[in-house]
Design an enzyme around this catalytic site. Structure first.
Site, PDB file in Angstrom:
ATOM      1  N   ARG A  54       0.860  -1.182   0.000  1.00 27.49           N
ATOM      2  CA  ARG A  54       0.000   0.000   0.000  1.00 27.49           C
ATOM      3  C   ARG A  54       0.901   1.239   0.000  1.00 27.49           C
ATOM      4  NH1 ARG A  54      -3.580  -2.715  -1.654  1.00 27.49           N
ATOM      5  NH2 ARG A  54      -5.523  -3.272  -0.598  1.00 27.49           N
TER       6      ARG A  54
ATOM      7  N   HIS B 100      -1.733   0.636  -9.652  1.00 27.36           N
ATOM      8  CA  HIS B 100      -2.342  -0.378  -8.792  1.00 27.36           C
ATOM      9  C   HIS B 100      -2.851  -1.573  -9.613  1.00 27.36           C
ATOM     10  CE1 HIS B 100      -4.303  -0.914  -4.618  1.00 27.36           C
ATOM     11  NE2 HIS B 100      -4.232  -2.085  -5.199  1.00 27.36           N
TER      12      HIS B 100
HETATM   13  P1  NDP Z   1      -1.555 -11.930   4.280  1.00 24.60           P
HETATM   14  O1  NDP Z   1      -2.352 -11.502   5.437  1.00 24.60           O
HETATM   15  O2  NDP Z   1      -1.769 -13.298   3.727  1.00 24.60           O
HETATM   16  O3  NDP Z   1      -0.003 -11.829   4.647  1.00 24.60           O
HETATM   17  C1  NDP Z   1       0.521 -10.750   5.350  1.00 24.60           C
HETATM   18  C2  NDP Z   1       1.990 -11.037   5.686  1.00 24.60           C
HETATM   19  O4  NDP Z   1       2.547  -9.844   6.266  1.00 24.60           O
HETATM   20  C3  NDP Z   1       2.152 -12.152   6.710  1.00 24.60           C
HETATM   21  O5  NDP Z   1       3.296 -12.918   6.419  1.00 24.60           O
HETATM   22  C4  NDP Z   1       2.350 -11.369   8.010  1.00 24.60           C
HETATM   23  O6  NDP Z   1       3.106 -12.028   9.011  1.00 24.60           O
HETATM   24  C5  NDP Z   1       3.140 -10.175   7.499  1.00 24.60           C
HETATM   25  N1  NDP Z   1       3.053  -9.060   8.445  1.00 24.60           N
HETATM   26  C6  NDP Z   1       1.940  -8.418   8.884  1.00 24.60           C
HETATM   27  N2  NDP Z   1       2.271  -7.465   9.787  1.00 24.60           N
HETATM   28  C7  NDP Z   1       3.615  -7.532   9.932  1.00 24.60           C
HETATM   29  C8  NDP Z   1       4.551  -6.836  10.729  1.00 24.60           C
HETATM   30  N3  NDP Z   1       4.173  -5.863  11.581  1.00 24.60           N
HETATM   31  N4  NDP Z   1       5.850  -7.170  10.634  1.00 24.60           N
HETATM   32  C9  NDP Z   1       6.255  -8.159   9.797  1.00 24.60           C
HETATM   33  N5  NDP Z   1       5.409  -8.866   9.000  1.00 24.60           N
HETATM   34  C10 NDP Z   1       4.108  -8.553   9.078  1.00 24.60           C
HETATM   35  O7  NDP Z   1      -1.763 -10.835   3.149  1.00 24.60           O
HETATM   36  P2  NDP Z   1      -1.665 -11.034   1.562  1.00 24.60           P
HETATM   37  O8  NDP Z   1      -0.362 -11.663   1.279  1.00 24.60           O
HETATM   38  O9  NDP Z   1      -2.892 -11.679   1.037  1.00 24.60           O
HETATM   39  O10 NDP Z   1      -1.696  -9.518   1.061  1.00 24.60           O
HETATM   40  C11 NDP Z   1      -0.708  -8.597   1.453  1.00 24.60           C
HETATM   41  C12 NDP Z   1      -1.063  -7.220   0.948  1.00 24.60           C
HETATM   42  O11 NDP Z   1      -0.856  -7.118  -0.447  1.00 24.60           O
HETATM   43  C13 NDP Z   1      -2.528  -6.797   1.100  1.00 24.60           C
HETATM   44  O12 NDP Z   1      -2.842  -6.438   2.418  1.00 24.60           O
HETATM   45  C14 NDP Z   1      -2.606  -5.626   0.144  1.00 24.60           C
HETATM   46  O13 NDP Z   1      -2.237  -4.436   0.817  1.00 24.60           O
HETATM   47  C15 NDP Z   1      -1.555  -5.964  -0.906  1.00 24.60           C
HETATM   48  N6  NDP Z   1      -2.166  -6.242  -2.209  1.00 24.60           N
HETATM   49  C16 NDP Z   1      -1.856  -5.408  -3.248  1.00 24.60           C
HETATM   50  C17 NDP Z   1      -2.354  -5.650  -4.499  1.00 24.60           C
HETATM   51  C18 NDP Z   1      -1.906  -4.810  -5.663  1.00 24.60           C
HETATM   52  O14 NDP Z   1      -2.396  -4.994  -6.780  1.00 24.60           O
HETATM   53  N7  NDP Z   1      -0.967  -3.901  -5.486  1.00 24.60           N
HETATM   54  C19 NDP Z   1      -3.277  -6.764  -4.761  1.00 24.60           C
HETATM   55  C20 NDP Z   1      -3.524  -7.593  -3.602  1.00 24.60           C
HETATM   56  C21 NDP Z   1      -2.988  -7.330  -2.375  1.00 24.60           C
HETATM   57  P3  NDP Z   1       2.566 -13.413   9.663  1.00 24.60           P
HETATM   58  O15 NDP Z   1       2.787 -14.421   8.574  1.00 24.60           O
HETATM   59  O16 NDP Z   1       3.442 -13.640  10.829  1.00 24.60           O
HETATM   60  O17 NDP Z   1       1.121 -13.173   9.988  1.00 24.60           O
HETATM   61  C1  OXD Z   2      -6.342  -5.943  -2.990  1.00 30.64           C
HETATM   62  C2  OXD Z   2      -5.899  -4.969  -3.983  1.00 30.64           C
HETATM   63  O1  OXD Z   2      -6.120  -5.697  -1.813  1.00 30.64           O
HETATM   64  O2  OXD Z   2      -6.344  -5.065  -5.152  1.00 30.64           O
HETATM   65  O3  OXD Z   2      -6.893  -6.980  -3.371  1.00 30.64           O
HETATM   66  O4  OXD Z   2      -5.073  -4.108  -3.691  1.00 30.64           O
END
Ligand code: NDP
Ligand code: OXD
Length: 313
Positions: free
Chosen positions: A228, A276
């Site tokens: 983000r 995005h």
């Molecule tokens: P998940 O919830 O599956 O994974 C999040 C990961 O981040 C986990 O490994 C988690 O750790 C880690 N994490 C969270 N907080 C912290 C922290 N404080 N310190 C270290 N690690 C942390 O999310 P997704 O993989 O499904 O998605 C991630 C993000 O990708 C979404 O929230 C969105 O913002 C972005 N996104 C962007 C898109 C785009 O087109 N640009 C499309 C889709 C998503 P743990 O494993 O220990 O819980």
């Molecule tokens: C999502 C995105 O969070 O598109 O799925 O960014």
């Protein structure tokens, strides 16, 4: 006794994907009832993207709000979903492969000096840099090892790069050296030449890509942000680009979006801006996952992807 068919209200803010979602759902579940918000249907489930409070006021019997995306920062910040209604997000649903493609593109762009060749082409300069590329294979560091980051890290490692990953709790990803928690963050950063942000936006991750983090990378590193926009402190990223601490960046997400016309990132020679699109939600896969989750809930089973509001993802 015959059970009432499931009824679903579908809402979106921004791009109007509602008719396409309803069409895809109807193909899978022709007997269910559907309404495009705003509508009078008394829904059991809501499929939403940035929903207004009114949707929940008018649908008091909702069993769940299904976020039509992976990231839940927007829906949580709006605070429109009453506390007793679970929020369920999409998990991968065809997005993780797109993310891996996007990140790999950025890694190769940096590793194979495409930025330099793009500039050289403009000046009609024929000069090879591949000796350096062969000697200096960058180490890729992926922040966030969830549905997106875990897949991204594994795919880039399978492609032959040395990959490190960092998450909140310790994860295991094949071919990836995993780090966890704030205590291992500096170690993770110290040998990371391409930093990839795949984190969710929470109070703990907001502004994480700022001066301190960037300074902990080796000089001349490359940043890929598909998490983000608010993960970055934009002024710090620009300063790191200016000083050469960052050689370049591939950026997909911004605060605000669309990126304002007068933003310096648009015209920075070492920055690639994308609107995005790192991973867009594929309607058929997303709807198949949603139907599966609803059917499980209707059978009284547990579903994955339930958002923990206390941690913000
Ligand atoms: P998940 O919830 O599956 O994974 C999040 C990961 O981040 C986990 O490994 C988690 O750790 C880690 N994490 C969270 N907080 C912290 C922290 N404080 N310190 C270290 N690690 C942390 O999310 P997704 O993989 O499904 O998605 C991630 C993000 O990708 C979404 O929230 C969105 O913002 C972005 N996104 C962007 C898109 C785009 O087109 N640009 C499309 C889709 C998503 P743990 O494993 O220990 O819980
Ligand atoms: C999502 C995105 O969070 O598109 O799925 O960014």
């Amino acid at each position: 006794m015959n059970k009432e068919p499931v009824s679903i209200v579908v809402q979106s803010t921004g791009i109007d994907v509602v008719p396409a979602i309803i069409q895809a759902l109807k193909r899978l579940k022709p007997d269910w009832h559907y309404g495009a918000w705003p509508c009078e249907i008394r829904a059991d489930y809501a499929i939403v993207w940035k929903p207004p409070s009114e949707l929940f006021e008018r649908n008091p019997l909702l069993k769940a709000a299904i976020n039509y995306g992976a990231g839940v920062d927007a829906i949580l910040s709006m605070e429109s979903v009453p506390a007793h209604i679970p929020i369920i997000r999409l998990e991968d649903a065809g997005m993780a492969q797109q993310m891996a493609e996007y990140a790999l593109y950025g890694v190769i762009h940096h590793h194979r000096h495409m930025q330099i060749y793009n500039a050289q082409q403009r000046d009609r300069v024929w000069l090879q840099h591949e000796d350096r590329a062969n000697l200096q294979r960058p180490v890729v560091g992926v922040m966030g090892l969830g549905e997106m980051g875990g897949h991204v890290a594994a795919k880039i490692a399978a492609f032959g790069y040395e990959v490190r990953g960092w998450s909140k709790s310790k994860r295991a990803v094949e071919g990836v050296q995993c780090f966890a928690g704030s205590e291992q963050f500096s170690e993770f950063l110290s040998a990371t030449h391409v930093l990839v942000c795949m984190l969710p936006l929470t109070e703990s991750t907001r502004g994480l890509v700022g001066a301190k983090t960037l300074a902990a990378l080796p000089h001349g590193s490359f940043l890929i942000n598909a998490g983000r926009g608010d993960h970055m402190i934009e002024a710090d990223v620009l300063a790191a680009l200016q000083s050469g601490q960052l050689a370049g960046a591939l950026l997909d997400v911004f605060a605000p979006e669309p990126l304002p016309q007068d933003n310096a990132l648009w015209s920075h020679p070492n920055v690639i801006v994308t609107p995005h699109i790192a991973a867009t939600t594929p309607i058929r896969e997303a709807c198949a996952q949603i139907v599966d989750k609803i059917e499980r809930m209707e059978r009284g089973e547990l579903v994955s992807g339930v958002v923990d509001r206390s941690v913000g993802y």
